[in-house]
Design an enzyme around this catalytic site. Sequence first.
Site, PDB file in Angstrom:
ATOM      1  N   ARG A  97      43.680  71.942  68.339  1.00  0.00           N
ATOM      2  CA  ARG A  97      43.692  71.479  66.964  1.00  0.00           C
ATOM      3  C   ARG A  97      44.409  72.471  65.813  1.00  0.00           C
ATOM      4  NH1 ARG A  97      38.217  70.758  68.876  1.00  0.00           N
ATOM      5  NH2 ARG A  97      37.623  68.303  69.093  1.00  0.00           N
ATOM      6  N   LYS A 108      35.533  72.281  66.412  1.00  0.00           N
ATOM      7  CA  LYS A 108      34.321  71.681  65.436  1.00  0.00           C
ATOM      8  C   LYS A 108      32.931  72.049  65.593  1.00  0.00           C
ATOM      9  CE  LYS A 108      37.150  67.317  64.773  1.00  0.00           C
ATOM     10  NZ  LYS A 108      37.487  65.799  65.265  1.00  0.00           N
ATOM     11  N   HIS A 167      48.887  67.221  66.211  1.00  0.00           N
ATOM     12  CA  HIS A 167      48.054  66.412  67.154  1.00  0.00           C
ATOM     13  C   HIS A 167      48.675  65.549  68.279  1.00  0.00           C
ATOM     14  CE1 HIS A 167      43.713  66.241  66.758  1.00  0.00           C
ATOM     15  NE2 HIS A 167      43.610  64.841  67.184  1.00  0.00           N
ATOM     16  N   ARG A 218      49.208  68.009  71.029  1.00  0.00           N
ATOM     17  CA  ARG A 218      47.377  67.885  71.608  1.00  0.00           C
ATOM     18  C   ARG A 218      47.663  66.683  72.596  1.00  0.00           C
ATOM     19  NH1 ARG A 218      41.968  69.558  70.960  1.00  0.00           N
ATOM     20  NH2 ARG A 218      40.654  67.885  70.925  1.00  0.00           N
ATOM     21  N   HIS A 220      35.733  68.571  73.572  1.00  0.00           N
ATOM     22  CA  HIS A 220      35.022  67.411  73.407  1.00  0.00           C
ATOM     23  C   HIS A 220      33.475  67.663  74.001  1.00  0.00           C
ATOM     24  CE1 HIS A 220      38.851  64.732  73.390  1.00  0.00           C
ATOM     25  NE2 HIS A 220      38.553  65.215  72.113  1.00  0.00           N
ATOM     26  N   TYR A 225      42.759  60.827  74.201  1.00  0.00           N
ATOM     27  CA  TYR A 225      43.910  61.640  74.526  1.00  0.00           C
ATOM     28  C   TYR A 225      44.780  61.359  75.729  1.00  0.00           C
ATOM     29  CZ  TYR A 225      41.727  64.072  70.591  1.00  0.00           C
ATOM     30  OH  TYR A 225      41.470  64.366  69.413  1.00  0.00           O
TER      31      TYR A 225
END
Length: 301
Positions: free
Chosen positions: A149, A173, A242, A245, A268, A277
């Site tokens: 990211r 994250k 992105h 990604r 994730h 994705y």
Amino acid sequence: MNTNKIDLAAFLDYLRYERRYSPLTCENYQRDLDQFQLWLTEHKDSLDLNQVTEFVVRQWITKLHRQGLKSRSLQRKLSSLRSFYRYQIKHKRLSSNPAIDIRAPKEHKPLPQTLDIEMVSQLLDIKGDDFITARDRAILELFYSSGLRLAELAGIAVSDINADEALLRVTGKGNKTRVIPVGSKAMVAIQEYLQHRSLVNRLSLDTLFLSKQGKAISHRNIQLRISHWQMKQGIPQSVHPHKLRHSFASHLLQSSGDLRAVQEFLGHSDISSTQVYTHLDYQHLASVYDKAHPRARKKKK
């Protein structure tokens, strides 16, 4: 300070210091709750947060939806409200959660746009050996090599790189850390850039990617540099972090068929998120995996 402000300040401190959420995540929670409180002030006679009903929450979400706010943004705002009211219940300021049963309207999720392999090769075929070129080449190679990211790439420190093992420690994250491989071409590009970096690192920063002034490069600057190379390299479609990604995940999954590995690369927590994705059918792949892998099979009762 009124009761609402005290409760909100206590909740945000809880997120920062007990849950250890990232500053960006805390800012998002605060923004959502501030927006809700402002709406209560303007449309509900400054109704106290602790007196809100499910009907009031539903009115706010409906208003935002009619204004064109996307489902994902609505879901985040509802999540912020649910978390706040769970905190209030935990501290015995409320007995029920007015946002618990409300769901954001669903919307169709288009498949993510990707670059094909030939286009990626064209983008990454960057010539030049000056500081900016070497840095930008390393940035682009690393985005595609490891599926990072934007915030993850901007936050990389030199100390996060294990050059001997070609591994990278990434903070994603929720301040979750993962260690992922770095491709050989990306590793070469990083090593070439590091030779230039030592000449501009006058502030002795550990941040990997710097500007010519020796400061950490901003998110916006990274985006602009990617757009610069998209045009310079003759790529006919827009390129952003992105999309690189997306391309990384799609190409890796098409080559390996290993959904779980792609999940780990992308950071994730739930494999269902990985579907966003890919161009492949998640349910089929997950079903095949769960039926075929000995450690994924459910025990028969």
